[in-house]
Design a protein around this motif. Structure first.
Motif, PDB file in Angstrom:
ATOM      1  N   GLU A   1       0.708  -1.282  -0.033  1.00 35.22           N
ATOM      2  CA  GLU A   1      -0.097  -0.186   0.145  1.00 35.22           C
ATOM      3  C   GLU A   1       0.683   1.324   0.074  1.00 35.22           C
ATOM      4  OE1 GLU A   1      -2.456  -0.354   3.464  1.00 35.22           O
ATOM      5  OE2 GLU A   1      -0.780   0.712   4.715  1.00 35.22           O
ATOM      6  N   LYS A   2       0.545   2.278  -0.857  1.00 35.63           N
ATOM      7  CA  LYS A   2       1.199   3.636  -0.907  1.00 35.63           C
ATOM      8  C   LYS A   2       1.357   4.337   0.393  1.00 35.63           C
ATOM      9  CE  LYS A   2       0.592   5.006  -5.638  1.00 35.63           C
ATOM     10  NZ  LYS A   2       0.129   5.950  -6.500  1.00 35.63           N
ATOM     11  N   LEU A   3       2.270   4.802   0.886  1.00 33.55           N
ATOM     12  CA  LEU A   3       2.523   5.576   2.025  1.00 33.55           C
ATOM     13  C   LEU A   3       1.873   7.042   1.813  1.00 33.55           C
ATOM     14  CD1 LEU A   3       6.526   5.256   2.564  1.00 33.55           C
ATOM     15  CD2 LEU A   3       4.323   3.757   3.663  1.00 33.55           C
ATOM     16  N   THR A   4       1.558   7.471   2.990  1.00 32.34           N
ATOM     17  CA  THR A   4       0.984   8.823   2.782  1.00 32.34           C
ATOM     18  C   THR A   4       2.092   9.734   2.340  1.00 32.34           C
ATOM     19  OG1 THR A   4       1.471   9.406   5.024  1.00 32.34           O
ATOM     20  CG2 THR A   4      -0.473   8.141   4.784  1.00 32.34           C
ATOM     21  N   PRO A   5       1.634  11.067   1.817  1.00 31.14           N
ATOM     22  CA  PRO A   5       2.431  12.004   1.425  1.00 31.14           C
ATOM     23  C   PRO A   5       3.316  12.650   2.653  1.00 31.14           C
ATOM     24  CG  PRO A   5       0.543  12.274   0.309  1.00 31.14           C
ATOM     25  CD  PRO A   5       0.413  11.439   1.395  1.00 31.14           C
ATOM     26  N   ILE A   6       2.875  12.727   3.862  1.00 32.71           N
ATOM     27  CA  ILE A   6       3.525  13.208   5.017  1.00 32.71           C
ATOM     28  C   ILE A   6       4.844  12.121   5.237  1.00 32.71           C
ATOM     29  CG2 ILE A   6       3.644  13.630   7.372  1.00 32.71           C
ATOM     30  CD1 ILE A   6       0.862  14.547   7.124  1.00 32.71           C
ATOM     31  N   GLU A   7       4.562  10.954   5.267  1.00 33.31           N
ATOM     32  CA  GLU A   7       5.388   9.631   5.553  1.00 33.31           C
ATOM     33  C   GLU A   7       6.637   9.987   4.482  1.00 33.31           C
ATOM     34  OE1 GLU A   7       3.527   5.799   7.221  1.00 33.31           O
ATOM     35  OE2 GLU A   7       2.820   6.391   5.264  1.00 33.31           O
ATOM     36  N   VAL A   8       6.242  10.044   3.366  1.00 35.99           N
ATOM     37  CA  VAL A   8       7.249  10.202   2.292  1.00 35.99           C
ATOM     38  C   VAL A   8       8.106  11.534   2.452  1.00 35.99           C
ATOM     39  CG1 VAL A   8       7.555  10.621  -0.227  1.00 35.99           C
ATOM     40  CG2 VAL A   8       5.796   8.976   0.824  1.00 35.99           C
ATOM     41  N   LEU A   9       7.556  12.519   2.748  1.00 42.96           N
ATOM     42  CA  LEU A   9       8.266  13.630   2.768  1.00 42.96           C
ATOM     43  C   LEU A   9       9.246  13.838   3.930  1.00 42.96           C
ATOM     44  CD1 LEU A   9       8.215  16.691   1.658  1.00 42.96           C
ATOM     45  CD2 LEU A   9       6.694  17.360   3.659  1.00 42.96           C
TER      46      LEU A   9
END
Length: 217
Positions: free
Chosen positions: A119-127
């Motif tokens: 599942e894709k990570l959230t934008p906050i986790e990626v950032l």
């Protein structure tokens, strides 16, 4: 050496696996506990790239693909890696989120195979992770249109120099760069054994627990 002799020499390459063993009484109830122990031991042994794992995905025609990526985080929720969201692996995960991971710690005569769904990570986790990377790695994320054909290496190097000049201060997060969490439901542990009598145990997620079975080598 003739071709036949060379092929025979390859066929004769083998060794005994005698470093350790794995017994049912020593297994924790949760597979992540054993995975954590093995990963820590791989790091302590100063193995090259102990967090390297093979990631296997399948395309729309059922053709499997494999590549090596680095594990960047793990917990009870899953195992995390990062990639270009336009890459081959990411596009295949759009159509089929099922995924397999494989760790091979050859010196320790150990392997771990993991099955799960990505599942894709959230934008906050990626950032948050993106800004822990070295600056040059941040720029490289912009440079590479992963899995696309390019004319030459010069294209990459020229683009890297161009963007290094462009991003004099903070490197922005590319919209096409992200990560995945693999929510695992199967973990299989392999410990090499003498006479090819390897120890294999498979953990499979049940309703409120994990079942554990020994597999024949």
């Amino acid at each position: 050496m003739s071709d036949n002799q060379s092929l025979q020499a390859i066929a004769n390459l083998r060794r005994e696996y005698t470093r350790s063993g794995l017994r049912r009484k020593d297994l924790p109830n949760h597979p992540l506990a054993l995975f954590q122990t093995w990963l820590r031991q791989a790091c302590a042994a100063q193995l090259p790239d102990p967090t390297a794992m093979t990631v296997a995905t399948v395309d729309a025609h059922g053709q499997p693909y494999q590549r090596i990526v680095l594990l960047k985080h793990y917990d009870n929720e899953g195992l995390v890696f990062y990639t270009n969201l336009c890459s081959r692996k990411a596009q295949q995960l759009v159509n089929n989120a099922r995924i397999s991971l494989h760790f091979h710690w050859n010196f320790l005569e150990r392997q771990v195979m993991i099955l799960g769904e990505a599942e894709k990570l959230t934008p906050i986790e990626v950032l948050k992770y993106f800004y822990t990377r070295p600056r040059d790695s941040q720029i490289s994320a912009w440079v590479s249109h992963q899995s696309c054909s390019i004319a030459s290496r010069d294209v990459l190097e020229s683009k890297f120099i161009e963007l290094k000049k462009k991003f004099q201060e903070k490197v922005p997060l590319p919209s096409f760069w992200g990560g995945y969490r693999v929510k695992f439901y199967t973990m299989e542990f392999w410990q090499g054994g003498k006479h090819r009598l390897h120890d294999r145990f498979i953990y499979q997620r049940a309703v409120n627990c994990w079942t554990i079975d020994r597999l024949s080598p």
